[in-house]
Design a protein around this motif. Structure first.
Motif, PDB file in Angstrom:
ATOM      1  N   LYS A   1      47.062  45.570  45.927  1.00  0.00           N
ATOM      2  CA  LYS A   1      46.135  44.455  45.490  1.00  0.00           C
ATOM      3  C   LYS A   1      44.855  44.416  46.084  1.00  0.00           C
ATOM      4  O   LYS A   1      44.756  44.004  47.511  1.00  0.00           O
ATOM      5  CB  LYS A   1      47.186  43.132  45.927  1.00  0.00           C
ATOM      6  CG  LYS A   1      48.226  42.787  45.235  1.00  0.00           C
ATOM      7  CD  LYS A   1      48.484  41.676  44.999  1.00  0.00           C
ATOM      8  CE  LYS A   1      49.771  41.612  43.787  1.00  0.00           C
ATOM      9  NZ  LYS A   1      50.506  40.240  43.735  1.00  0.00           N
ATOM     10  N   ARG A   2      43.867  44.965  45.835  1.00  0.00           N
ATOM     11  CA  ARG A   2      42.619  45.178  46.098  1.00  0.00           C
ATOM     12  C   ARG A   2      41.852  43.950  46.496  1.00  0.00           C
ATOM     13  O   ARG A   2      40.782  43.938  47.076  1.00  0.00           O
ATOM     14  CB  ARG A   2      41.692  46.086  45.644  1.00  0.00           C
ATOM     15  CG  ARG A   2      42.469  47.469  45.151  1.00  0.00           C
ATOM     16  CD  ARG A   2      42.520  48.358  46.415  1.00  0.00           C
ATOM     17  NE  ARG A   2      42.722  49.790  46.016  1.00  0.00           N
ATOM     18  CZ  ARG A   2      43.503  50.498  46.243  1.00  0.00           C
ATOM     19  NH1 ARG A   2      44.582  50.056  47.279  1.00  0.00           N
ATOM     20  NH2 ARG A   2      43.825  52.008  46.004  1.00  0.00           N
ATOM     21  N   GLY A   3      42.045  42.826  45.344  1.00  0.00           N
ATOM     22  CA  GLY A   3      41.328  41.796  45.438  1.00  0.00           C
ATOM     23  C   GLY A   3      40.215  41.611  44.313  1.00  0.00           C
ATOM     24  O   GLY A   3      39.348  40.685  44.402  1.00  0.00           O
ATOM     25  N   TYR A   4      40.131  42.748  43.469  1.00  0.00           N
ATOM     26  CA  TYR A   4      38.996  42.726  42.382  1.00  0.00           C
ATOM     27  C   TYR A   4      39.598  42.588  41.039  1.00  0.00           C
ATOM     28  O   TYR A   4      38.969  42.370  40.051  1.00  0.00           O
ATOM     29  CB  TYR A   4      38.147  43.891  42.509  1.00  0.00           C
ATOM     30  CG  TYR A   4      39.021  45.248  42.157  1.00  0.00           C
ATOM     31  CD1 TYR A   4      39.169  45.579  40.696  1.00  0.00           C
ATOM     32  CD2 TYR A   4      39.221  46.201  43.045  1.00  0.00           C
ATOM     33  CE1 TYR A   4      39.771  46.847  40.622  1.00  0.00           C
ATOM     34  CE2 TYR A   4      39.829  47.264  42.686  1.00  0.00           C
ATOM     35  CZ  TYR A   4      40.225  48.012  41.309  1.00  0.00           C
ATOM     36  OH  TYR A   4      40.836  48.985  41.271  1.00  0.00           O
ATOM     37  N   ARG A   5      40.926  42.828  40.832  1.00  0.00           N
ATOM     38  CA  ARG A   5      41.198  42.871  39.487  1.00  0.00           C
ATOM     39  C   ARG A   5      41.702  41.454  39.071  1.00  0.00           C
ATOM     40  O   ARG A   5      42.676  41.019  39.493  1.00  0.00           O
ATOM     41  CB  ARG A   5      42.417  43.907  39.292  1.00  0.00           C
ATOM     42  CG  ARG A   5      42.961  43.924  37.871  1.00  0.00           C
ATOM     43  CD  ARG A   5      43.426  45.189  37.540  1.00  0.00           C
ATOM     44  NE  ARG A   5      44.962  45.137  37.972  1.00  0.00           N
ATOM     45  CZ  ARG A   5      45.955  46.017  37.725  1.00  0.00           C
ATOM     46  NH1 ARG A   5      45.597  47.385  37.400  1.00  0.00           N
ATOM     47  NH2 ARG A   5      47.076  45.990  38.153  1.00  0.00           N
ATOM     48  N   ILE A   6      40.965  40.872  38.343  1.00  0.00           N
ATOM     49  CA  ILE A   6      41.447  39.417  37.846  1.00  0.00           C
ATOM     50  C   ILE A   6      42.125  39.549  36.577  1.00  0.00           C
ATOM     51  O   ILE A   6      43.211  38.985  36.052  1.00  0.00           O
ATOM     52  CB  ILE A   6      40.082  38.537  37.596  1.00  0.00           C
ATOM     53  CG1 ILE A   6      39.090  38.881  38.796  1.00  0.00           C
ATOM     54  CG2 ILE A   6      40.408  37.239  37.228  1.00  0.00           C
ATOM     55  CD1 ILE A   6      39.775  38.366  40.003  1.00  0.00           C
TER      56      ILE A   6
END
Length: 371
Positions: A159-164
């Motif tokens: 969960k990198r925080g960019y994939r919406i």
């Protein structure tokens, strides 16, 4: 401290090499790589490892064949060195090939031992408040050998925080990165292509790797909430990471037959900071023209739950074979769970690597370039 990086089965060597490149000596076992470190190394590993799932602290290891022995040895740990009085500390348990085989009982005994120890140390009676930061503890037993660990990561590192936005069965970011790390792609020299890009994960991870963007730069880690962790350590590492981002021209091409998926992939690439580093195009595999003397193709074509119509999937494999054969000097890496893949693609792989995408057994079919 003794630290453990965990990863998907099949990627142990990839994570070990990442850690070695960061300067650590490693020891590998199935699904995990051990290394020694201090507070800064916890932050560095979480921030920089592309292929790992999580980083754990090995709090203690010992043998236990009875619940009494398990209780006594967990109680003997200096828990007040790790947990504040108000810590919330849920327990996970795993056991394989051991005399203690009830995971629920292992969980309960571990919890009771820690509660009793903390109550004795802090001279408390009754239940502990557990209103503070979360400290996720795991008791894992393999062949009667117990490992008690503390998770420092929180949500898995994929969960990198960019994939919406994502497609029906997206490839996890760390899985995509590990696939790229298994190849011989040289980003400053060679073009890169993913012709069934879906939500764009493989191309995005390739671009971030090429630009030296730390994979964990956009997310929160569990250790940030630990009262004994100096927040400046991570702040400094993030500043260093931002200063080390490379601004280099990249030749990365990502395409898909589905225009709505291209829109999704562009949105994800934008949030990942690499939209202008990837050329996105709506195009069918059969219409592709592969140009350039050398290059790397990595792709995860629809399979299994992503496309239930096997006839269409196998038609796509055939089209891939017909198009990819026109680029003999390119390296190709294709991930699928279809054991009949080579038959429909029309060529036997140079090498096949068994990997697990979650619980799904897949193979990475590798076709190495003819130079």
């Amino acid at each position: 401290m003794k630290l453990i990086a965990t990863m998907s089965s099949g990627f142990e060597s990839v994570t070990a090499k990442e850690l070695q490149n960061l300067g650590y000596d490693t020891k590998t076992e199935n699904g995990k790589v051990y290394f020694d470190g201090e507070y800064e190394d916890i932050a560095k590993a979480n921030l920089w490892l592309r292929s790992a799932d999580r980083i754990k602290i090995l709090i203690d290891t010992f043998k236990a064949t009875t619940f009494e022995e398990l209780f006594d040895k967990v109680y003997a740990i200096n828990w007040d060195n790790w947990l504040p009085l108000n810590a919330a500390f849920p327990i996970k348990a795993r056991t394989v090939k051991s005399q203690l085989h009830s995971e629920r009982d292992i969980q309960a005994i571990t919890k009771k031992a820690i509660v009793n120890k903390m109550a004795d140390v802090f001279m408390r009676r009754g239940r502990l408040p557990e209103t503070g930061a979360k400290f996720q503890i795991e008791t894992r037993i393999h062949k009667d050998q117990v490992e008690v660990t503390l998770d420092t990561t929180g949500e898995s590192l994929y969960k990198r925080g960019y994939r919406i936005e994502h497609g029906a069965a997206p490839l996890k970011e760390n899985f995509a990165a590990a696939m790229i790390l298994l190849t011989v792609w040289h980003p400053e020299e060679d073009p890169f292509m993913d012709p069934t890009t879906g939500s764009g994960t493989i191309a995005i991870e390739a671009a971030r790797m090429a630009k030296n963007i730390a994979p964990g730069i956009q997310r929160h880690f569990l250790f940030e909430d630990f009262d004994w962790f100096d927040e400046k350590i991570l702040e400094n590492l993030k500043e260093e990471a931002k200063a080390g981002v490379k601004d280099i021209p990249l030749d990365i091409f990502a395409s898909d037959i589905d225009g709505s998926m291209i829109d999704v992939a562009k949105l994800n690439a934008h949030d990942a900071g690499v939209l202008h580093d990837i050329q996105f195009k709506q195009i069918a595999v059969k219409d592709l023209k592969i140009e350039g003397e050398y290059g790397t193709i990595i792709t995860n074509p629809p399979y299994g739950q992503r496309m239930s119509d096997m006839e269409n999937v196998r038609k796509l494999y055939k089209e891939m074979g017909e198009v990819f054969v026109t680029a003999p000097t390119w390296n190709k890496y294709i991930l699928t769970s279809d054991t009949e893949f080579e038959k429909y693609y029309g060529q036997q792989a140079t090498k096949k690597r068994k990997l697990y995408n979650g619980s799904l057994r897949t193979d990475m079919y590798q076709y190495w370039a003819k130079h």
